[in-house]
Write a protein that holds these residues in place. Structure first.
Motif, PDB file in Angstrom:
ATOM      1  N   LEU A 123       9.578  -1.315  -4.018  1.00 17.99           N
ATOM      2  CA  LEU A 123      10.795  -0.654  -3.573  1.00 17.99           C
ATOM      3  C   LEU A 123      10.758  -0.380  -2.075  1.00 17.99           C
ATOM      4  O   LEU A 123      11.765  -0.542  -1.376  1.00 17.99           O
ATOM      5  CB  LEU A 123      10.995   0.652  -4.344  1.00 17.99           C
ATOM      6  CG  LEU A 123      11.040   0.538  -5.875  1.00 17.99           C
ATOM      7  CD1 LEU A 123      11.361   1.892  -6.490  1.00 17.99           C
ATOM      8  CD2 LEU A 123      12.054  -0.502  -6.331  1.00 17.99           C
TER       9      LEU A 123
ATOM     10  N   ARG B  37      18.276   3.392   0.128  1.00 15.80           N
ATOM     11  CA  ARG B  37      17.487   3.952  -0.973  1.00 15.80           C
ATOM     12  C   ARG B  37      17.456   2.926  -2.107  1.00 15.80           C
ATOM     13  O   ARG B  37      18.515   2.443  -2.540  1.00 15.80           O
ATOM     14  CB  ARG B  37      18.080   5.277  -1.462  1.00 15.80           C
ATOM     15  CG  ARG B  37      18.035   6.372  -0.418  1.00 15.80           C
ATOM     16  CD  ARG B  37      18.653   7.665  -0.923  1.00 15.80           C
ATOM     17  NE  ARG B  37      20.072   7.501  -1.223  1.00 15.80           N
ATOM     18  CZ  ARG B  37      21.033   7.582  -0.309  1.00 15.80           C
ATOM     19  NH1 ARG B  37      20.714   7.794   0.958  1.00 15.80           N
ATOM     20  NH2 ARG B  37      22.287   7.437  -0.660  1.00 15.80           N
TER      21      ARG B  37
ATOM     22  N   SER C 209      15.914   2.024  -5.998  1.00 11.26           N
ATOM     23  CA  SER C 209      15.348   2.643  -7.207  1.00 11.26           C
ATOM     24  C   SER C 209      15.475   1.692  -8.385  1.00 11.26           C
ATOM     25  O   SER C 209      16.302   0.772  -8.393  1.00 11.26           O
ATOM     26  CB  SER C 209      16.051   3.967  -7.517  1.00 11.26           C
ATOM     27  OG  SER C 209      17.440   3.759  -7.720  1.00 11.26           O
ATOM     28  N   ARG C 210      14.626   1.923  -9.396  1.00 10.00           N
ATOM     29  CA  ARG C 210      14.650   1.137 -10.631  1.00 10.00           C
ATOM     30  C   ARG C 210      15.482   1.865 -11.685  1.00 10.00           C
ATOM     31  O   ARG C 210      15.408   3.086 -11.817  1.00 10.00           O
ATOM     32  CB  ARG C 210      13.235   0.933 -11.174  1.00 10.00           C
ATOM     33  CG  ARG C 210      12.310   0.145 -10.264  1.00 10.00           C
ATOM     34  CD  ARG C 210      10.958  -0.038 -10.938  1.00 10.00           C
ATOM     35  NE  ARG C 210      10.039  -0.802 -10.129  1.00 10.00           N
ATOM     36  CZ  ARG C 210       9.176  -0.276  -9.272  1.00 10.00           C
ATOM     37  NH1 ARG C 210       9.107   1.036  -9.148  1.00 10.00           N
ATOM     38  NH2 ARG C 210       8.372  -1.040  -8.568  1.00 10.00           N
ATOM     39  N   ARG C 211      16.248   1.083 -12.414  1.00  8.05           N
ATOM     40  CA  ARG C 211      16.956   1.598 -13.582  1.00  8.05           C
ATOM     41  C   ARG C 211      16.574   0.712 -14.755  1.00  8.05           C
ATOM     42  O   ARG C 211      17.144  -0.362 -14.944  1.00  8.05           O
ATOM     43  CB  ARG C 211      18.468   1.607 -13.348  1.00  8.05           C
ATOM     44  CG  ARG C 211      18.901   2.626 -12.297  1.00  8.05           C
ATOM     45  CD  ARG C 211      20.398   2.691 -12.133  1.00  8.05           C
ATOM     46  NE  ARG C 211      20.789   3.730 -11.190  1.00  8.05           N
ATOM     47  CZ  ARG C 211      22.040   3.986 -10.821  1.00  8.05           C
ATOM     48  NH1 ARG C 211      23.030   3.264 -11.326  1.00  8.05           N
ATOM     49  NH2 ARG C 211      22.303   4.946  -9.965  1.00  8.05           N
TER      50      ARG C 211
END
Length: 324
Positions: free
Chosen positions: A125, A142, A144-146
């Motif tokens: 990331l 920013r 991020s992982r979902r």
């Protein structure tokens, strides 16, 4: 009769030993707290042993996986395990991007997908974020992982504040002077124009200068940063105002100019320019002649000496020319 019992007693009792009292037995040891806790578990000791063993194995495997990912060595078992997790379904199949207004969306996709693996545990990331921050339009990002398969990217773009002209090239800049992208003369947005070497780094100072005289702001066509030390203002009516060096001195001179213009109307009367590089006097120039200066302060001042050079025509706002 009493000899045999006595002999039996001597045979069973050695010299120096006390006879053990009858009826005494060894007391059982009290179970420890751990033993009591284990005994209270709803599983057999064999099952408990298996659970403990697999917990230790799992913890060791997690450490190995973490070390492998951080080290970045493809041969390590951690990376192989993470790749297997990706093959099982935890991989990047969708990219969600928020905040894009001017930056090309395909460029963002390219930076995200340029990875050795699309397995979710192996996507860095921070690396994706640092790649995006290299683009001028990106002020912050920013990533991020979902889970299980989505990577979310929120981008904060810079806002264009002015157009900077330097060596004939027009460039959009943000409020802090960061160059964003070139712009053509035909597609110039309705933004302030800055001219000169290093003028982009003075955008905040230019804005502050004109905000001190908001009534004059709409009449300024361009602002030139001259010699990396002072400002020239070009008005929509064609005149040029030369201000002195120093932020405070320039603000004071501009205030005096506005006061004089309010009483004697300097702008729009065919003058070529106004010279206030000496804050104590105002030199008014017509084409080829110099007008007597209006008073700048209440203190009497001598008539100004004509300069050795006279601006006969104002330089176009797009040339970047100006006197030092």
């Amino acid at each position: 009769m009493s000899r045999r019992p006595a002999q039996a007693q001597r045979a069973t009792t050695r010299r120096g030993e006390k006879p053990k009292p009858r009826g005494t037995a060894r007391r059982p040891q009290r179970a420890s707290v751990l033993d009591q806790a284990i005994a209270g578990l709803p599983m057999s000791p064999e099952t408990l042993h298996k659970v403990t063993t697999w917990s230790i194995v799992g913890a060791v495997a997690a450490v190995v996986l973490t070390v492998g990912i951080l080290a970045g060595v493809p041969q390590m078992i951690g990376v192989g395990f993470a790749q297997a997790v990706g093959d099982a379904g935890l991989k990047v199949d969708e990219i969600q991007i928020d905040g894009l207004k001017r930056m090309d969306r395909a460029t963002v996709y390219e930076q995200v997908l340029d990875q050795d693996s699309r397995a979710m545990p192996l996507v860095s990331l921070e690396e994706v974020r640092q790649r995006l921050l290299k683009f001028p339009w990106v002020k912050d990002a920013r990533v991020s992982r979902r889970l299980p398969s989505t990577l979310h990217i929120a981008i904060e773009e810079r806002t264009p504040a002015a157009v900077w002209q330097n060596h004939g090239q027009l460039m959009l800049i943000d409020p802090s002077g960061v160059p964003l992208e070139p712009v053509s003369l035909e597609a110039m947005p309705d933004l302030p124009l800055l001219i000169g070497e290093g003028a982009n780094t003075q955008e905040a100072a230019r804005k502050h200068l004109l905000e001190t005289q908001p009534g004059l702001k709409a009449l300024v066509k361009a602002t030139s940063w001259v010699g990396n030390r002072r400002w020239d203002l070009f008005f929509t009516s064609g005149e040029k105002l030369q201000l002195p060096e120093g932020e405070d001195e320039a603000i004071a001179a501009l205030k005096k100019f506005v006061q004089i213009d309010g009483t004697q109307r300097l702008l729009g009367r065919g003058y070529v320019g106004f010279d206030m590089r000496d804050a104590n006097k105002l030199v008014v120039r017509r084409q080829g002649v110099i007008e007597p200066p209006p008073p700048v302060s209440s203190a009497p001042t001598a008539a100004p000496t004509a300069p050795t050079t006279t601006t006969t025509t104002p330089p176009p706002a797009g040339t970047g020319a100006g006197e030092g």
